[in-house]
Each structure stands twice: as structure tokens, then as C-alpha cells.
Design a protein around this motif. Structure first.
Motif, PDB file in Angstrom:
ATOM      1  N   UNK A 100       0.837  -1.191   0.000  1.00  0.00           N
ATOM      2  CA  UNK A 100       0.000   0.000   0.000  1.00  0.00           C
ATOM      3  C   UNK A 100       0.875   1.244   0.000  1.00  0.00           C
ATOM      4  N   UNK A 101       0.370   2.317  -0.592  1.00  0.00           N
ATOM      5  CA  UNK A 101       1.093   3.580  -0.606  1.00  0.00           C
ATOM      6  C   UNK A 101       1.048   4.235   0.783  1.00  0.00           C
ATOM      7  N   UNK A 102       2.145   4.878   1.161  1.00  0.00           N
ATOM      8  CA  UNK A 102       2.183   5.667   2.399  1.00  0.00           C
ATOM      9  C   UNK A 102       1.508   7.007   2.130  1.00  0.00           C
ATOM     10  N   UNK A 103       0.664   7.439   3.052  1.00  0.00           N
ATOM     11  CA  UNK A 103      -0.119   8.660   2.875  1.00  0.00           C
ATOM     12  C   UNK A 103       0.344   9.750   3.837  1.00  0.00           C
ATOM     13  N   UNK A 104       0.224  10.986   3.419  1.00  0.00           N
ATOM     14  CA  UNK A 104       0.657  12.126   4.238  1.00  0.00           C
ATOM     15  C   UNK A 104      -0.522  12.651   5.043  1.00  0.00           C
ATOM     16  N   UNK A 105      -0.698  12.107   6.236  1.00  0.00           N
ATOM     17  CA  UNK A 105      -1.845  12.465   7.072  1.00  0.00           C
ATOM     18  C   UNK A 105      -1.879  13.951   7.404  1.00  0.00           C
TER      19      UNK A 105
END
Length: 356
Positions: A100-105
Motif C-alpha cells: 500500500x502507498x504511504x499517505x501524508x496524514x
């Protein structure tokens, strides 16, 4: 998961195609979810407003959950899905696996009341690779026409003498093992402590043994209300939103039993290598803002995960949410870490038990 309209995605695509045929910058996003009443709620609250705002087309596809299809696409280097709605344990495990892609919360928008996203989302709703949208529950319901006085507790689901008839359960160990232990007298706050031991696992399967021969196993979320409606079962576990749809919209004579509900989160994830990763992230930010989450609750009885959204939920829908006070007296939160750690092992054990 959880959540009837197989043609809903096609309808959404048609709206986009008619309205924005000439939009030069428009993208096509493939958004994957659980189908039925749940996907309809997403189409109405998220997809249609997004398409109206951006001119994008959304291709809506259904699946039955799990990571197998995401994993296969990533490993083959042929990712066709841009966005997938997953359960929390799968979000955690998929992130750990690197599929899964890492997301910028930090890029998530503030709540409508100005609250920072980090404080507005309920605990556990945002993690490294996922952003939640709803709180939902696995509960059970019964056909009121079958009993003069219906079941009231999770233990009643397993009592075939007092409440004779076929049961329906999802064809996975998750929630079933928890239900079995609570029905066998384990307090909700001790379920995972017990289930983490060999004796606890044996105890859960022994309890399931008592109704195994009376159980019809379902896989897709649309099945349990249909099993009830067709009279194939007298009670069944199901996702609360599916049951709400059957009761409120289809006028079925079903009653939900909230005792021992196993509540969970659903979250958006982006498969690693998704063809429209950046656009998918913009869609996540849009669909998880205050208003969109409140709007989804107009269509289905799943609770929004932003605190700022709750005041915007229609008053007539609030009593049907899993977290409504009358429904939340004996709840169990799905332990995503437990299932991320033990899911493979217990799935294997469950499948062997089914085959025995």
C-alpha cells in the motif's frame, strides 16, 4: 464487507460521461468497495459530488474484501485499482507488507469547525497507509415473524433449543470466534486475551460446534438479509448497514440485536503503484472531510469517523448508528493488531474446521 446495486458503478460512470465529456483534464479513478447499499452510500456522498467538482469519471467495482487481489496486482506489477475500501486489520497488514502507498496524514483538511484533522478523527482512524471513513458493526438480526419473543443476547444466537432454526454466519473466523466466546460467557473486554491462547481458540471452536450443523455460510454482504428474507435462516450475523437498508428501505420484518456487536472501521487505501495515485489521494481528502462523512450517514447507518461530522448527521439516523447509546451497551472493538498477527493462522484453522 458489509455493506445491493451492482449497477451503481456503471450508473456513476454514465453521469460523469454525460456531464463532462469535454473535460480535458478529467481523470478516471477505479474505486473498489463492497457493493450494495454501502457502495450506493459512497456513490451518493462521495463519487457524485467529486465528479461534479472535478469532471472526473469514477469506475466503481465490487469485491469481497481481503488483500489477495491487491497483493496479486502489486506483485504482478499490473495495478488497475486506484483506491480500495478495506477493513482495519487489512490496512495494517497491507502497510506492513509494503503493498500500500504511504499517505501524508498532515495533508488532511481541518474539520468544518476548524479542528485539526489529527484531533478531529477518532482514535485509530488514520494510520500510515490508510484513512478511515466509517464505524460499522457486525451484529445479528432475526426474522420477527418466526418468534413470539425474539432473542436479546449474543448467547441467544447459539441457543437452538430456545430459538430453533438455521443460522447465517460469514465464512471467516473474524467476529465468529469473538461471538462464540462472548456467548460462552467471556466478557467483551477479555475476549482477545482469551482468544490469544490455545485454550481460548479451542473454547471458541467448541462453541461454534454447537451450531455448525445449523449454519449457512455467507461471503458477500448482500447475502445475509436475503437469506433472512427467503426464510433460509431465522437469524444471521450481518453488517449493521445492510440490515438497516433491509429494514428501513425494503420494509423487512427484521430486528437487530446489538448485544455483543463487534465494531470496526473501514478505510481508504491506495495500492502501491496505483495508476492515478495522486488523484486518488485528492479524492481521499475530499471524501473524508466533515460534510462528506456526514452526508454518507444519510444513506446508511454507519457512523462518521470525524467528530465534527456527528452534529451534521440527520437526527432520524442517529439512533441507528452503532455508537448510539442504546446500541453500545456491550460492544467489542475488533482488535486489528490481533487479526493482523493471527489472521492467517486462524483462517487456516477455520477452513480446516469447516471441512471436517
Amino acid at each position: 464487507m458489509k455493506h445491493l446495486l451492482k449497477s451503481a458503478g456503471v450508473a456513476a460512470v454514465g453521469v460523469a460521461a454525460l456531464g463532462f465529456a469535454g473535460a480535458a483534464s478529467a481523470d478516471t479513478l477505479t474505486v473498489v468497495s463492497w457493493g450494495g447499499a454501502y457502495t450506493k452510500s459512497q456513490i451518493e456522498a462521495y463519487h457524485k459530488p467529486w465528479m461534479a467538482k472535478t469532471g472526473d469519471t469514477i469506475n466503481s467495482e465490487d469485491y469481497n474484501g481481503g488483500l489477495a487481489e491487491i497483493r496479486a496486482q502489486v506483485e504482478a506489477g499490473n495495478v488497475t485499482w486506484d483506491l480500495v475500501d478495506v477493513e482495519l486489520s487489512d490496512a495494517v497488514r497491507g502497510c506492513d507488507e509494503g503493498i500500500l502507498e504511504v499517505l501524508d496524514a498532515a495533508d488532511l483538511p481541518k474539520g468544518d469547525d476548524g479542528t485539526a484533522a489529527a484531533d478531529d478523527f477518532i482514535q485509530g482512524a488514520v494510520n500510515e497507509c490508510a484513512v478511515a471513513t466509517i464505524v460499522w458493526s457486525t451484529v445479528y438480526a432475526y426474522d420477527k415473524t418466526k418468534f413470539k419473543e425474539g432473542p436479546k443476547t449474543i448467547a441467544d444466537f447459539f441457543d437452538t433449543k430456545k430459538f430453533p432454526g438455521k443460522r447465517g454466519m460469514r465464512k471467516v473466523p473474524k467476529a465468529n470466534l469473538e461471538f462464540a466466546l462472548m456467548a460462552d460467557g467471556v466478557p467483551a473486554n477479555q475476549v482477545y486475551e482469551v482468544l490469544a491462547t490455545p485454550k481460548g481458540v479451542e473454547r471458541a471452536f467448541k462453541k461454534l460446534d454447537t451450531i455448525k450443523n445449523e449454519t449457512i455460510w455467507w461471503e458477500a454482504g448482500a447475502q445475509p438479509p436475503q437469506l433472512l428474507a427467503d426464510g433460509e435462516v431465522v437469524m444471521t450475523t450481518a453488517y449493521n448497514g445492510r440490515l438497516f437498508n433491509a429494514i428501513a428501505n425494503e420494509k423487512k420484518p427484521f430486528e437487530i440485536v446489538w448485544d455483543g456487536q463487534v465494531w470496526d472501521l473501514d478505510l481508504w487505501v491506495i495500492p502501491r503503484g496505483a495508476p492515478n495515485k495522486d488523484r486518488a489521494w485528492e479524492f481521499i481528502k475530499f471524501s473524508t472531510d466533515t460534510q462528506r462523512l456526514a452526508d454518507q450517514a444519510k444513506w446508511i447507518s454507519y457512523g462518521p469517523v470525524r467528530r465534527s461530522s456527528f452534529p451534521k448527521v440527520q437526527p432520524d439516523m442517529q439512533p441507528h448508528m452503532p455508537t448510539a447509546p442504546n446500541n453500545f451497551k456491550n460492544p467489542l472493538q475488533n482488535d486489528f493488531e490481533f487479526w493482523a498477527d493471527y489472521g492467517d493462522e486462524l483462517n487456516e484453522r477455520f477452513n480446516a474446521w469447516l471441512a471436517s
